[in-house]
Design a protein around this motif. Structure first.
Motif, PDB file in Angstrom:
ATOM      1  N   VAL A   1       3.084  59.087 -30.106  1.00 36.08           N
ATOM      2  CA  VAL A   1       3.634  57.506 -30.145  1.00 36.08           C
ATOM      3  C   VAL A   1       3.855  57.505 -28.692  1.00 36.08           C
ATOM      4  CG1 VAL A   1       5.560  55.936 -30.219  1.00 36.08           C
ATOM      5  CG2 VAL A   1       4.901  57.517 -32.196  1.00 36.08           C
ATOM      6  N   SER A   2       3.078  56.570 -27.850  1.00 34.71           N
ATOM      7  CA  SER A   2       3.142  56.110 -26.486  1.00 34.71           C
ATOM      8  C   SER A   2       4.463  55.657 -26.099  1.00 34.71           C
ATOM      9  CB  SER A   2       2.130  55.164 -26.343  1.00 34.71           C
ATOM     10  OG  SER A   2       2.294  53.915 -26.555  1.00 34.71           O
ATOM     11  N   LEU A   3       4.891  55.667 -25.032  1.00 34.78           N
ATOM     12  CA  LEU A   3       6.192  55.142 -24.326  1.00 34.78           C
ATOM     13  C   LEU A   3       6.088  53.721 -24.761  1.00 34.78           C
ATOM     14  CD1 LEU A   3       8.999  55.189 -22.982  1.00 34.78           C
ATOM     15  CD2 LEU A   3       7.586  55.227 -21.000  1.00 34.78           C
ATOM     16  N   ASP A   4       5.176  53.181 -24.355  1.00 30.94           N
ATOM     17  CA  ASP A   4       5.110  51.658 -24.370  1.00 30.94           C
ATOM     18  C   ASP A   4       5.203  51.316 -25.827  1.00 30.94           C
ATOM     19  OD1 ASP A   4       4.713  51.336 -21.700  1.00 30.94           O
ATOM     20  OD2 ASP A   4       2.376  51.085 -21.592  1.00 30.94           O
ATOM     21  N   ASP A   5       4.339  51.776 -26.819  1.00 29.02           N
ATOM     22  CA  ASP A   5       4.589  51.415 -28.064  1.00 29.02           C
ATOM     23  C   ASP A   5       6.279  51.344 -28.768  1.00 29.02           C
ATOM     24  OD1 ASP A   5       2.029  50.653 -28.154  1.00 29.02           O
ATOM     25  OD2 ASP A   5       1.556  52.816 -29.336  1.00 29.02           O
ATOM     26  N   PHE A   6       6.831  52.675 -28.171  1.00 34.25           N
ATOM     27  CA  PHE A   6       8.285  52.848 -28.534  1.00 34.25           C
ATOM     28  C   PHE A   6       9.237  51.812 -28.060  1.00 34.25           C
ATOM     29  CE2 PHE A   6      12.315  54.319 -28.193  1.00 34.25           C
ATOM     30  CZ  PHE A   6      12.580  55.243 -29.115  1.00 34.25           C
ATOM     31  N   ILE A   7       8.881  51.197 -26.677  1.00 30.03           N
ATOM     32  CA  ILE A   7       9.544  50.192 -26.230  1.00 30.03           C
ATOM     33  C   ILE A   7       9.101  48.738 -26.712  1.00 30.03           C
ATOM     34  CG2 ILE A   7       9.993  48.983 -23.786  1.00 30.03           C
ATOM     35  CD1 ILE A   7       9.762  51.697 -22.386  1.00 30.03           C
ATOM     36  N   GLU A   8       8.176  48.636 -26.953  1.00 34.25           N
ATOM     37  CA  GLU A   8       7.647  47.600 -27.708  1.00 34.25           C
ATOM     38  C   GLU A   8       8.167  47.130 -29.055  1.00 34.25           C
ATOM     39  OE1 GLU A   8       6.061  43.717 -27.994  1.00 34.25           O
ATOM     40  OE2 GLU A   8       5.956  44.887 -26.255  1.00 34.25           O
ATOM     41  N   ASP A   9       8.458  48.308 -29.832  1.00 33.37           N
ATOM     42  CA  ASP A   9       8.996  47.965 -31.138  1.00 33.37           C
ATOM     43  C   ASP A   9       9.555  49.295 -31.602  1.00 33.37           C
ATOM     44  OD1 ASP A   9       9.762  47.287 -33.647  1.00 33.37           O
ATOM     45  OD2 ASP A   9       8.145  45.784 -34.177  1.00 33.37           O
ATOM     46  N   ALA A  10      10.497  49.745 -31.583  1.00 34.91           N
ATOM     47  CA  ALA A  10      11.155  51.033 -32.057  1.00 34.91           C
ATOM     48  C   ALA A  10      11.126  50.828 -33.406  1.00 34.91           C
ATOM     49  CB  ALA A  10      12.579  51.123 -31.470  1.00 34.91           C
ATOM     50  N   GLY A  11      11.204  49.689 -34.038  1.00 31.51           N
ATOM     51  CA  GLY A  11      11.301  49.616 -35.554  1.00 31.51           C
ATOM     52  C   GLY A  11      10.196  50.167 -36.057  1.00 31.51           C
TER      53      GLY A  11
END
Length: 388
Positions: free
Chosen positions: A202-212
């Motif tokens: 999981v990329s950092l940006d994806d995690f920040i964009e939507d942790a859900g």
């Protein structure tokens, strides 16, 4: 007018209520925080149901921060009562929001009936309306959501974060949530290091964009391992003074609340009777959540904020921050005429409250009220204020 202030026996958590009733049957109810890590969800529900009647109106719920021991019971409260407004603190870092949302989702205890990730709902930027935020709460009433303004200058006026007095002409509710730290960069580094250490695709940006969405791609074991990795990195970095001075603590910037008289003259209209020693105290109360009061800058800013409106001099009760932890307590709180309340769980792993904190207060002859889960079987932990 009679006001009953109750620190409910939730153990490792915080749930405080104030109920105002006058001769003309004016009723005002407010709540500060609503959660517990000590009680099973069913037991927390029992405490909340005992504190209000089914369908009672609550004018305001003030949330200090988003840890489960401070918000876990909010769905219960909304299902049981008609809550008009929920006041939330500001969390401005997107990476920090992602962490808090992820943490909320991982820590769900479905076996014990805890199904709703409260912090995730309150922080999800895509849930813009109260109807979406509280979807599934089965609420009797959809409350309004209000986020207070960040206090960014020592010159800010107390009235900037003063809410409606709800018809209480002599009373005021003043909130304070000073933003001292810009933690976006640090949180991004922490999250990125944790993702890499767990080899999660999981990329950092994806995690920040939507942790859900991210958590849906992980099994329960992976999610728990990732959360533990994040928390371990945070603890490691906080052990270094340079980082701690820049970052603060995770939940130390709680939204605090002063509830008390608007002016000095109003003090003569109220008396506070504490069952611990039956000594009268001033009627104002300062709720601190987990505020990082030991930090001198944070403490001075908060004290300056409340002093300008005269609130500081009208306090007779202080909720010790972070369950009486020595890491959040400031010795300047020790003052004659103050009643101190500490809410903590018996046998909690963090050894709250701090031994030195309580010992010093008692040695100086201060009144200290202990609110634990054991109080459910002993007595109601109440502080009553009445018109003289």
């Amino acid at each position: 007018m009679t006001m009953t202030r109750t620190f409910h026996p939730v153990g490792q958590g915080l749930y405080c209520t104030e109920r105002f009733v006058d001769d003309d049957d004016l009723k005002v109810n407010v709540v500060y925080d609503c959660g517990s890590d000590s009680l099973r969800y069913a037991d927390l529900e029992e405490v909340i149901h005992a504190s209000f009647g089914n369908g009672d109106e609550i004018d305001a719920v003030f949330i200090s921060h988003f840890d489960s021991d401070h918000v876990k019971g909010l769905p219960i409260l909304l299902n049981w009562c008609k809550v008009k407004k929920v006041f939330l603190p500001i969390v401005s870092s997107k990476a920090e929001v992602a962490y808090l949302r992820f943490k909320s989702l991982v820590e769900l205890d479905k076996k014990n009936g805890y199904y709703i990730p409260v912090a995730d709902r309150l922080l999800d930027p895509k849930r813009t309306s109260p109807e979406k935020v509280f979807e599934g709460f089965k609420s009797l009433h959809i409350p309004e959501i209000e986020r207070i303004d960040e206090v960014t200058s020592e010159l800010s006026e107390t009235s900037a974060n003063s809410t409606d007095d709800f018809g209480l002409s002599l009373w005021v509710f003043n909130m304070y949530n000073f933003k001292r730290f810009d933690r976006e960069s640090d949180f991004r580094d922490i999250l990125n290091e944790a993702l890499l250490s767990q080899k999660i695709s999981v990329s950092l940006d994806d995690f920040i964009e939507d942790a859900g969405k991210v958590i849906q791609r992980l099994d329960e074991k992976q999610a728990n391992q990732l959360l533990r990795a994040i928390n371990k990195i945070i603890r490691g970095r906080l052990s270094k003074k340079e980082f701690r001075d820049r970052f603060g603590t995770i939940n130390g910037n709680s939204m605090t609340l002063y509830s008390g008289p608007k002016d000095t003259d109003a003090n003569s209209s109220f008396a506070m009777r504490c069952f611990v020693d039956d000594v009268e105290h001033k009627p104002g109360c300062l709720y601190l959540g987990d505020y990082e009061a030991k930090d001198e800058i944070a403490y001075r800013r908060m004290k300056s904020f409340y002093s300008k409106g005269g609130c500081w001099s009208r306090m007779g009760c202080v909720q010790l921050p972070h369950h009486g932890s020595k890491h959040n307590y400031n010795k300047d709180f020790d003052s004659e005429g103050i009643c101190y309340v500490v809410s903590f769980g018996l046998g909690n792993r963090n050894h709250h409250p701090g031994k030195d904190v309580i010992t010093n207060l008692l040695k100086n002859g201060r009144s200290v009220i202990f609110s634990t889960e054991a109080n459910r079987y002993v007595h109601k932990n109440e502080i009553v204020q009445q018109v003289c």
